[in-house]
Motif scaffolding. Structure first.
Motif, mmCIF file in Angstrom:
data_model
loop_
_atom_site.group_PDB
_atom_site.id
_atom_site.type_symbol
_atom_site.label_atom_id
_atom_site.label_comp_id
_atom_site.label_asym_id
_atom_site.label_seq_id
_atom_site.Cartn_x
_atom_site.Cartn_y
_atom_site.Cartn_z
ATOM 1 N N SER A 130 -35.124 61.494 -8.608
ATOM 2 C CA SER A 130 -35.981 61.231 -7.445
ATOM 3 C C SER A 130 -36.293 62.497 -6.665
ATOM 4 N N GLU A 131 -35.430 63.501 -6.744
ATOM 5 C CA GLU A 131 -35.653 64.743 -6.016
ATOM 6 C C GLU A 131 -36.522 65.727 -6.798
ATOM 7 N N MET A 132 -36.779 65.434 -8.057
ATOM 8 C CA MET A 132 -37.583 66.337 -8.885
ATOM 9 C C MET A 132 -39.063 66.047 -8.661
ATOM 10 N N LYS A 133 -39.806 67.042 -8.250
ATOM 11 C CA LYS A 133 -41.239 66.926 -8.011
ATOM 12 C C LYS A 133 -41.971 67.717 -9.089
ATOM 13 N N LEU A 134 -42.731 67.011 -9.928
ATOM 14 C CA LEU A 134 -43.438 67.655 -11.026
ATOM 15 C C LEU A 134 -44.926 67.700 -10.726
ATOM 16 N N GLY A 135 -45.537 68.826 -11.044
ATOM 17 C CA GLY A 135 -46.967 68.986 -10.868
ATOM 18 C C GLY A 135 -47.646 69.353 -12.170
ATOM 19 N N ASN A 138 -46.023 72.115 -14.132
ATOM 20 C CA ASN A 138 -44.852 71.712 -14.903
ATOM 21 C C ASN A 138 -45.241 71.078 -16.225
ATOM 22 N N TYR A 139 -46.281 70.249 -16.202
ATOM 23 C CA TYR A 139 -46.725 69.619 -17.444
ATOM 24 C C TYR A 139 -47.286 70.654 -18.417
#
Length: 459
Positions: A130-135, A138-139
């Motif tokens: 839940s704390e990981m923010k992917l943008g 990152n992809y």
């Protein structure tokens, strides 16, 4: 006495010697006999040389015995929690090291060590996620990493081309070709061994192999497996360029498909999953509970969510650089024909060994399964290999083995399940006599019987 008159003829008889007439028939007969003896001598000498030449050649130039192909026992793979820890904590440790951090590491052998890192609970995993923010960045990084990873896997993949020549009515030669993907599984110092799907290449008169860098050479079939439809082909190492093995290709490592938690495992399909050579696909295993029964063997089926071709072939790789499945299109689930399906590699390892070592497969001719605990307790069926069916005119049928029998022992080996039966068949050679103990259903329960079977050869 008066002197003789030279003009007076002597009274002595004069003998005239004439040459004996030549017997032509006898001369011709002797010539024919001599010629026949010469021909017979030449043939005897020729066959003697041909017979002794291999023996003398082996004696004078002994060949180095090639190492037997053997795939080591499976080891346990990393759990999902360990994978997550490795992926998350490794960058942190690298960053800490780069910044000069001197955090003391805990000794894992210390009984007083902190046990908080022994594993992650479900709540901890969810909190981390839940704390990981992917943008988007990152992809892009993720797919770039997957592309680089796939390039390394491609070093162990090849394309096999089977060429067939035909002469038409006008004496014109027409060539046709079929392609199949293959994977390099072993190097025995003399040959490269390549595992492939046999069906597309079955009628080939010539066989070519193309490596990942485009280099081509000829290949030859070593042995095929009628049960799985696989075959091993060989490439002579001396026909490859110098340093080709070290710099260009890689030997693939088999993984494991026996884990019960394969569902959800990320996989990469390489070879011809989309029906064209050098195609690929990403996905996950959606099911690993399917079983395909063949004569004297069974295979686990790995179902994926990768949409491919109905005639796909190739292999499935996991994210550890191991291939864990051989793609097949013969056992697709009804209604899901375009989803990639593969045989689990664990059930194929021993057959791959026999193919690579050019050893024949023994044949008894039964379709079997293991007796589960529930069936044993509810119906009192003995543990062993339950015979679901018997092939017509097979060694099993000729020995009297019937549908519904339970095989509990073969020679001195106890058969507690179908896996034991398959393992026994893998170590036995054709034409071997085997004492088989079976349990047969009777009005008062199961009764023990013993039969003698001569194993055949699977062709």
């Amino acid at each position: 006495m008066s002197e003789k008159d030279p003009n007076v003829q002597s009274d002595f008889m004069i003998e005239k010697i004439k040459d004996r007439p030549i017997n032509k028939a006898k001369l011709v007969r002797r010539m024919l006999i001599t010629a026949a003896m010469a021909v017979i001598f030449g043939l005897v000498a020729c066959f003697t040389f041909l017979g002794l030449e291999p023996i003398l050649n082996r004696w004078m130039n002994p060949e180095e015995e090639l190492p037997k192909v053997y795939f080591p026992e499976e080891t346990e793979e990393m759990s999902p929690e360990e994978m997550l820890l490795e992926n998350i904590l490794d960058p942190i440790e690298e960053s800490s090291s780069a910044e000069g951090g001197t955090e003391e590491l805990t000794d894992p052998d210390d009984p007083n060590a902190n046990v908080e890192n022994e594993g992650l609970t479900e709540e901890q995993i969810q909190e981390i996620l839940s704390e990981m923010k992917l943008g988007v960045v990152n992809y892009r990084q993720m797919y770039a990493a997957m592309t680089e990873y796939t390039k390394n896997l491609q070093k162990s993949m090849v394309t096999l081309t089977g060429i067939t020549s035909r002469v038409d009515w006008f004496n014109d030669v027409n060539e046709s070709s079929n392609k199949s993907s293959g994977i390099i599984i072993f190097n025995n110092t003399k040959e490269l061994l390549i595992l492939t799907n046999y069906a597309p290449l079955a009628n080939a008169q010539r066989l070519n192999v193309t490596f990942c860098n485009g280099a081509e050479t000829v290949a030859e079939f070593k042995r095929k497996d009628p049960s799985s439809g696989l075959a091993v082909v060989t490439v002579q190492i001396e026909a490859l360029p110098e340093n080709f093995l070290e710099e260009t290709i890689a030997i693939a490592k088999p993984g494991s498909s026996s884990q019960s938690n394969l569902t959800g495992t990320p996989v990469i399909a390489l070879g011809c999953p989309m029906g064209t050579v050098n195609s690929m696909g990403y996905g996950v295993i959606t099911s690993s509970s399917g079983i395909v029964s063949e004569e004297d063997v069974s295979y686990k089926l790995l179902q994926t969510d990768i949409v491919g071709s109905p005639v796909a072939d190739g292999v499935l790789f996991n994210l550890y650089g191991q291939f864990i499945g051989i793609i097949t299109h013969d056992h697709s689930v009804e209604g899901m024909e375009n989803l990639i399906t593969a045989y689990g590699i664990t059930d194929l390892k021993k057959r791959m060994e026999k193919l690579s070592n050019d050893q024949p497969f023994s044949y008894l001719g039964i379709y079997g399964t293991s007796v589960s605990v529930g069936i044993h307790e509810e119906l009192h069926v003995p543990y062993g290999t339950y015979v679901k069916d018997v092939e017509l005119d097979s060694p099993a049928m000729r020995a009297g083995i019937q549908k519904g029998d339970v095989i509990t022992q073969m020679d001195e080996y106890a058969i507690n399940n179908f896996s034991d039966y398959v393992s026994f068949m893998n170590i036995k050679n054709p034409e071997t006599e085997v004492d088989v103990t079976i349990m047969r259903s009777a009005p008062n329960g199961y009764k023990e019987m013993n039969v003698e079977v001569t194993l055949g050869e699977l062709k």
